[in-house]
Design a protein around this motif. Structure first.
Motif, mmCIF file in Angstrom:
data_model
loop_
_atom_site.group_PDB
_atom_site.id
_atom_site.type_symbol
_atom_site.label_atom_id
_atom_site.label_comp_id
_atom_site.label_asym_id
_atom_site.label_seq_id
_atom_site.Cartn_x
_atom_site.Cartn_y
_atom_site.Cartn_z
ATOM 1 N N ARG A 1 10.584 77.000 -20.907
ATOM 2 C CA ARG A 1 11.024 76.459 -19.883
ATOM 3 C C ARG A 1 13.017 77.846 -18.938
ATOM 4 N NH1 ARG A 1 15.918 72.137 -21.369
ATOM 5 N NH2 ARG A 1 16.302 72.049 -22.888
ATOM 6 N N TYR A 2 13.139 78.679 -19.848
ATOM 7 C CA TYR A 2 14.269 79.252 -19.987
ATOM 8 C C TYR A 2 13.264 80.844 -19.999
ATOM 9 C CZ TYR A 2 17.798 76.188 -20.756
ATOM 10 O OH TYR A 2 17.603 74.969 -21.198
ATOM 11 N N ASP A 3 11.993 81.328 -19.575
ATOM 12 C CA ASP A 3 11.578 82.558 -19.846
ATOM 13 C C ASP A 3 11.367 82.721 -17.378
ATOM 14 O OD1 ASP A 3 8.990 83.979 -20.581
ATOM 15 O OD2 ASP A 3 9.383 84.235 -18.866
ATOM 16 N N GLY A 4 11.552 83.657 -17.764
ATOM 17 C CA GLY A 4 12.415 84.914 -16.459
ATOM 18 C C GLY A 4 10.980 85.013 -15.329
ATOM 19 N N VAL A 5 10.333 85.473 -16.363
ATOM 20 C CA VAL A 5 9.333 86.101 -15.791
ATOM 21 C C VAL A 5 8.629 85.159 -14.811
ATOM 22 C CG1 VAL A 5 6.505 87.156 -16.396
ATOM 23 C CG2 VAL A 5 8.588 87.410 -17.814
ATOM 24 N N MET A 6 7.173 84.623 -14.636
ATOM 25 C CA MET A 6 8.167 83.710 -12.801
ATOM 26 C C MET A 6 8.506 83.598 -12.037
ATOM 27 S SD MET A 6 4.235 82.876 -14.579
ATOM 28 C CE MET A 6 4.084 81.139 -13.629
ATOM 29 N N VAL A 7 9.853 83.540 -12.561
ATOM 30 C CA VAL A 7 10.347 83.127 -11.308
ATOM 31 C C VAL A 7 10.520 85.102 -10.669
ATOM 32 C CG1 VAL A 7 13.088 82.767 -10.431
ATOM 33 C CG2 VAL A 7 12.001 81.690 -12.318
ATOM 34 N N ALA A 8 10.940 86.170 -11.444
ATOM 35 C CA ALA A 8 10.876 88.201 -11.038
ATOM 36 C C ALA A 8 9.400 87.511 -10.507
ATOM 37 C CB ALA A 8 11.111 88.898 -12.670
ATOM 38 N N ALA A 9 7.874 87.283 -10.905
ATOM 39 C CA ALA A 9 7.310 87.514 -9.806
ATOM 40 C C ALA A 9 7.093 87.452 -8.555
ATOM 41 C CB ALA A 9 5.900 87.095 -11.221
ATOM 42 N N ASP A 10 7.670 85.404 -8.311
ATOM 43 C CA ASP A 10 7.649 84.872 -7.571
ATOM 44 C C ASP A 10 8.594 85.307 -6.473
ATOM 45 O OD1 ASP A 10 5.179 83.062 -8.610
ATOM 46 O OD2 ASP A 10 7.345 82.016 -9.046
ATOM 47 N N LYS A 11 9.610 85.729 -7.088
ATOM 48 C CA LYS A 11 10.234 86.184 -6.005
ATOM 49 C C LYS A 11 10.467 88.263 -5.010
ATOM 50 C CE LYS A 11 14.705 84.037 -6.966
ATOM 51 N NZ LYS A 11 16.092 84.426 -6.757
ATOM 52 N N THR A 12 9.347 88.191 -6.220
ATOM 53 C CA THR A 12 8.736 89.748 -6.299
ATOM 54 C C THR A 12 7.234 90.345 -4.890
ATOM 55 O OG1 THR A 12 8.071 90.691 -7.401
ATOM 56 C CG2 THR A 12 10.745 90.673 -7.709
ATOM 57 N N GLY A 13 6.939 89.151 -5.072
ATOM 58 C CA GLY A 13 5.319 88.869 -5.293
ATOM 59 C C GLY A 13 4.721 89.935 -6.771
#
Length: 316
Positions: A156-168
Motif C-alpha cells: 500500500r505504500y508503493d509510490g510508482v502508481m501515484v507518480a505515474a498517474d500524476k504525470t502520465g
C-alpha cells in the motif's frame, strides 16, 4: 502547508545561507535549485516578513545548521532538515513530504525524458502524493522494492502508481515479495525476462528516492507481512538496526549477512554506489537506521526532520 509557507521556508533557508553561512547568491541558487534572481526575491521576502534581524527568527535556522553539519560530515550532495518536535509527528511528516516533493519536482518538471526509481514506505508515498500534477508522459517510474506481501496483498505504500498517474508517465512495478521464501524461489524470479527488464530500467534511473526502515517490532517489513516474526527475531539477533530496500544494515551501515539477506529480491545496494540514492525518513524511532545508512555511505542525499537530524549530529 500552503504555497506561501513553502516560499517562506525557502526564504528562511536563503537568508540563513546568505547572512549566517556567508554563501554567495550563486552558491545559494545551486543549493536551492532556483535562479540567481530567484534568490534575490527570496532574500527580499525574508526581510519583508521580518525573518532577518540579529538572527534568523524562524525554526528553519536550526534546521539549516543541522543540515549543513550532516551534509559536511557524510559528504552528501544535499541534506534538507524540516522543523519537528518530538510530540508533533503528524506535522513533521507533512513537512517531510513537502520537502521531499520539492526535490522530486526539480527532476520531474524537466522536459527531457527521465527515469526515476522509487522505494517504498509512508514517507515515499506521502512525498509523491505531495507532488503537483504535471503532464510528463515521457518520464518513467520504476519500483525498486517488491510490491507483494506473503499473503498476496499489494504494497500500500508503493509510490510508482501515484507518480505515474500524476504525470502520465510509464510505470514499472516489481511483481515479487520483498523477501522470497527460499533462495531457489529468488533465483527463479530473477531469471525471468520480466524481472530482467525491470532491473534494466532501474539501472538507467537518474536518481532513486527511498524510505529508510527501522528494524524493531514496529518495522514496516514486519507489520506489513513482508517478513515473519521468526525472521524479525533473526535480524534483531544479528543486531540489525535498519534497512534500505529490504537490505538489513547494522549500526555501522554494513549489510547484515543472514538467511534473509540471501532471499531479498531488490536490486543490490552496491548497484547504487554510482547513482544518487536519496533517503526520505524522520523521527526518533528511525534515527538509528538513518545514521546507519549514512555511515555506510549508501545515501547521496537526505530529507529528514529536526528530531532525527539532532540525533545524527550528536552521535559519535
Amino acid at each position: 502547508m500552503d504555497k506561501f509557507e513553502v516560499k517562506l521556508d525557502q526564504a528562511a533557508r536563503a537568508a540563513w545561507m546568505s547572512f549566517v553561512g556567508g554563501m554567495t547568491q550563486d552558491e545559494i541558487a545551486q543549493q536551492l535549485g532556483v535562479s540567481r534572481p530567484g534568490v534575490q526575491r527570496l532574500l527580499a521576502l525574508a526581510r519583508q516578513e521580518g525573518l532577518v534581524k540579529v538572527h534568523i527568527d524562524h525554526p528553519i535556522a536550526s534546521c539549516m545548521s543541522l543540515a549543513g553539519a550532516i551534509r559536511e560530515r557524510f559528504g552528501l550532495d544535499y541534506c534538507d532538515v524540516v522543523p519537528a518536535e518530538a510530540g508533533a509527528a503528524e506535522g513533521a511528516a507533512n513537512y517531510l513530504a513537502v520537502a521531499g516533493a520539492e526535490r522530486v519536482a526539480r527532476l520531474v518538471e524537466r522536459v527531457e525524458p527521465l527515469t526515476l526509481s522509487l522505494g517504498t514506505g509512508r514517507a515515499v508515498r506521502a512525498t509523491v502524493e505531495a507532488l503537483s500534477r504535471i503532464d510528463r508522459p515521457q518520464h518513467r517510474f520504476v519500483s525498486l522494492v517488491g510490491n507483494v506481501a506473503r499473503d498476496g496483498s499489494s504494497n500500500r505504500y508503493d509510490g510508482v502508481m501515484v507518480a505515474a498517474d500524476k504525470t502520465g508517465g510509464e510505470r514499472f512495478l516489481l511483481p515479487a515479495p520483498v523477501v522470497a521464501s527460499s533462495v531457489e524461489e529468488k533465483q527463479a524470479m530473477q531469471a525471468q525476462r520480466l524481472f530482467q527488464a525491470i532491473f534494466q530500467v532501474a539501472r538507467e534511473s537518474e536518481a532513486a528516492f527511498i524510505g529508510v526502515g527501522q528494524i524493531d517490532r514496529q518495522a514496516t517489513l514486519f507489520q506489513d507481512q513482508f517478513i515473519s516474526e521468526t525472521e524479525l527475531d533473526e535480524l534483531l539477533g544479528m543486531h540489525a538496526v535498519g534497512e534500505l530496500l529490504g537490505w538489513p544494515l547494522d549500526s555501522h551501515g554494513n549489510v547484515v549477512d543472514c538467511s534473509i539477506t540471501r532471499r531479498v529480491t531488490s536490486l543490490p545496494l552496491e548497484m547504487f554506489r554510482d547513482q544518487p540514492l536519496v533517503g526520505l525518513a524522520g523521527g526518533k524511532d528511525k534515527a538509528p537506521a538513518i545514521l546507519a545508512s549514512l555511515r555506510g555511505g549508501w545515501l547521496k542525499g537526505l530529507v529528514t526532520d529536526q528530531v532525527a537530524a539532532r540525533y545524527i549530529v550528536e552521535a559519535r
